[in-house]
Design a protein around this motif. Structure first.
Motif, PDB file in Angstrom:
ATOM      1  N   GLY A 179      13.764  10.555  11.911  1.00 10.82           N
ATOM      2  CA  GLY A 179      15.019  10.859  12.584  1.00 10.82           C
ATOM      3  C   GLY A 179      15.242  10.012  13.827  1.00 10.82           C
ATOM      4  O   GLY A 179      16.356   9.534  14.079  1.00 10.82           O
TER       5      GLY A 179
ATOM      6  N   GLY B 195      18.310   7.396  14.112  1.00  8.84           N
ATOM      7  CA  GLY B 195      19.304   7.541  15.158  1.00  8.84           C
ATOM      8  C   GLY B 195      19.499   6.272  15.959  1.00  8.84           C
ATOM      9  O   GLY B 195      20.642   5.850  16.220  1.00  8.84           O
TER      10      GLY B 195
ATOM     11  N   THR C  85      17.881  12.469  15.544  1.00 11.32           N
ATOM     12  CA  THR C  85      18.700  11.262  15.677  1.00 11.32           C
ATOM     13  C   THR C  85      19.324  11.125  17.062  1.00 11.32           C
ATOM     14  O   THR C  85      19.915  10.092  17.370  1.00 11.32           O
ATOM     15  CB  THR C  85      19.831  11.274  14.635  1.00 11.32           C
ATOM     16  OG1 THR C  85      20.544  12.519  14.726  1.00 11.32           O
ATOM     17  CG2 THR C  85      19.279  11.128  13.222  1.00 11.32           C
TER      18      THR C  85
END
Length: 481
Positions: free
Chosen positions: A284, A288, A344
């Motif tokens: 994540g 991101g 993210t």
């Protein structure tokens, strides 16, 4: 070109610096979050409540951590960031090891205050350091790589801490996991070159002004006013604070939940949650940072807000699936997804903040951001979640036929948590396996599930603030006054 500038522009040294900072941040999170990995063992040994456990992982660590972050950041605007980071690692690692020789809860709490003192000296100077090694268009990506220290540290702390607690003791876990930081502090001191400030900027910054306490206070207030007064920065700060509250509050009781619900030992819980959760969160963080940087290349800076807003909103239903699964195998499958979506937020948030401020204010901007984030999220997320679990447990123990969360919440301020602690010290009965013990464990299990899900629900509020920031980012990247 002098040695500093050469090192700053050499790709090999730049990568070395970044990965040493990742290692430092990983150890930062090993020592910060080790309480969640071995908390059940501490609770069983010292017979403390979940509120007390939450304080060890939250306010007792976060109080001095947040207060000292700003003066250390102001020092980092003028002095060697490398020296500050090295000293900080040495201090927090020593206090982590000292936690292992604490003979009671009060001594353990005092050592956790000390860990917070040391850890205050990492991220503000590290963000500033990294920003002087990477140009603006790559900062969200670079800072997302730095942020990989979070899942790496949580993963390593969970696996190693759980194994050490299971096979030796929670005291040995503190000592063994605290000592490696001493070596890393020396490596950073020997290998990292202090970069030229602002060398990656189009316009070179003015030299820092001579130190004056009054001017330092004024400068900090100017940065704080810019953070709170700018619509984009304020909403991103609120977004990261609220999602961190959810992550720290719910995450503090993730491993205890697995022990209480599925009956796994500390080593098994650490291995499963550490590896799966760490991989998911790491994915994540990278998604991101790199996705938002790539989508924003054409000038669409809105994605620095939209990527975390969408990810966080989609993560919560999957979190509900995780904490309502009826087996650890099903829960482990669900755990693959929430971190890959909700984490993210890190790269985009840090990138926007660093790009909004000139080089001479970047460490201070990070410190102001972390002051708000950690005082609220880290300071109060775990203890409030622990308090909620204690009181929900008291309600369900007194009302075993009512499993719903809404009736329990309606009475949460009026239940007798003290009587519950006397009946179920450490969350268990006096005689393992008898009816009283089963009643205690059932109440605590249900309360932990409900408390963790309520904590993670705060993330939906965070998604709203990232959406508001995205609307503002349509006009371009914010520039702080």
């Amino acid at each position: 070109m002098d040695g500093q500038e050469l090192g700053q522009k050499t790709d090999s040294h730049r990568r070395l610096v970044l990965w040493l900072m990742v290692a430092a941040y990983a150890l930062n999170f090993v020592d910060r979050t080790i309480i969640s990995a071995i908390g059940q063992a501490i609770k069983d040994d010292l017979k403390i409540t979940d509120t007390q456990l939450g304080l060890l992982g939250g306010l007792y660590f976060a109080l001095l951590y947040t207060i000292l972050g700003i003066p250390i950041a102001r020092l980092a605007e003028r002095k060697s960031r490398v020296n500050i980071i090295s000293a900080a690692i040495f201090v927090w690692s020593g206090f982590t090891a000292l936690c292992g020789v604490a003979s009671n809860y009060a001594m353990l709490a005092a050592c956790r205050f000390g860990v917070g003192v040391g850890e205050a000296g990492l991220s503000p100077p590290a963000h500033s350091l990294i920003s002087d090694y990477y140009e603006p268009k790559k900062r969200a990506s670079a800072l997302s790589i730095y942020s990989l220290g979070v899942p790496i540290g949580v993963m390593f702390g969970a696996v190693a801490g759980g194994w050490l607690a299971q096979n030796y003791s929670w005291r040995v876990a503190f000592i063994v996991l605290g000592l490696p930081g001493v070596l890393l502090a020396l490596l950073i001191k020997w290998l990292v070159r202090e970069p030229v400030r602002g060398a990656m900027e189009a316009v070179p910054p003015a030299p820092p002004k001579p130190y004056a306490l009054r001017e330092d206070v004024r400068e900090t207030l100017r940065v704080a006013r810019s953070m709170f007064g700018n619509f984009t920065l304020c909403n991103m700060m609120l977004g990261i604070t609220l999602i961190s509250f959810a992550a720290y509050g719910g995450g503090a009781f993730t491993q205890p939940y697995w022990s209480r619900t599925f009956g796994l030992d500390y080593a098994q819980v650490g291995l499963i949650t550490g590896i799966i959760g760490g991989i998911s969160q790491g994915a994540g963080i990278l998604i991101g940072g790199f996705v938002s940087d790539r989508l924003a290349r054409s000038g669409a800076t809105i994605w620095y807000g939209l990527v975390p807003a969408i990810g966080i909103a989609l993560a919560y239903p999957l979190t509900v699936g995780l904490y309502t699964a009826d087996s650890w195998q099903a829960a482990a499958t669900w755990m693959l997804f929430p971190g890959a979506l909700s984490f993210t937020y890190m790269g985009p948030t840090y990138g926007v903040v660093q790009n909004a401020f000139p080089p001479a204010r970047r460490a201070t901007a990070t410190a102001v951001l972390f002051f708000v984030l950690n005082l609220i999220a880290l300071g109060f997320g775990p203890p409030i979640t622990g308090w909620l679990i204690d009181h929900l447990g008291a309600y369900h123990h007194a009302n075993p036929d009512i499993a719903g969360v809404l009736p329990a919440l309606a009475q949460v301020f009026w239940v007798d948590a003290g009587a519950f602690q006397l009946a179920c010290p450490g969350g268990t009965g006096a005689v393992a396996g008898d009816a009283a013990d089963i009643a205690c464990r059932s109440a605590v299990e249900l309360a932990t599930r409900q408390g963790v899900l309520l904590a993670y629900a705060v993330g939906l509020w965070a998604a709203l603030h990232y959406l508001l920031a995205a609307v503002s980012l349509r006009r371009g990247m914010p520039q702080a006054n």
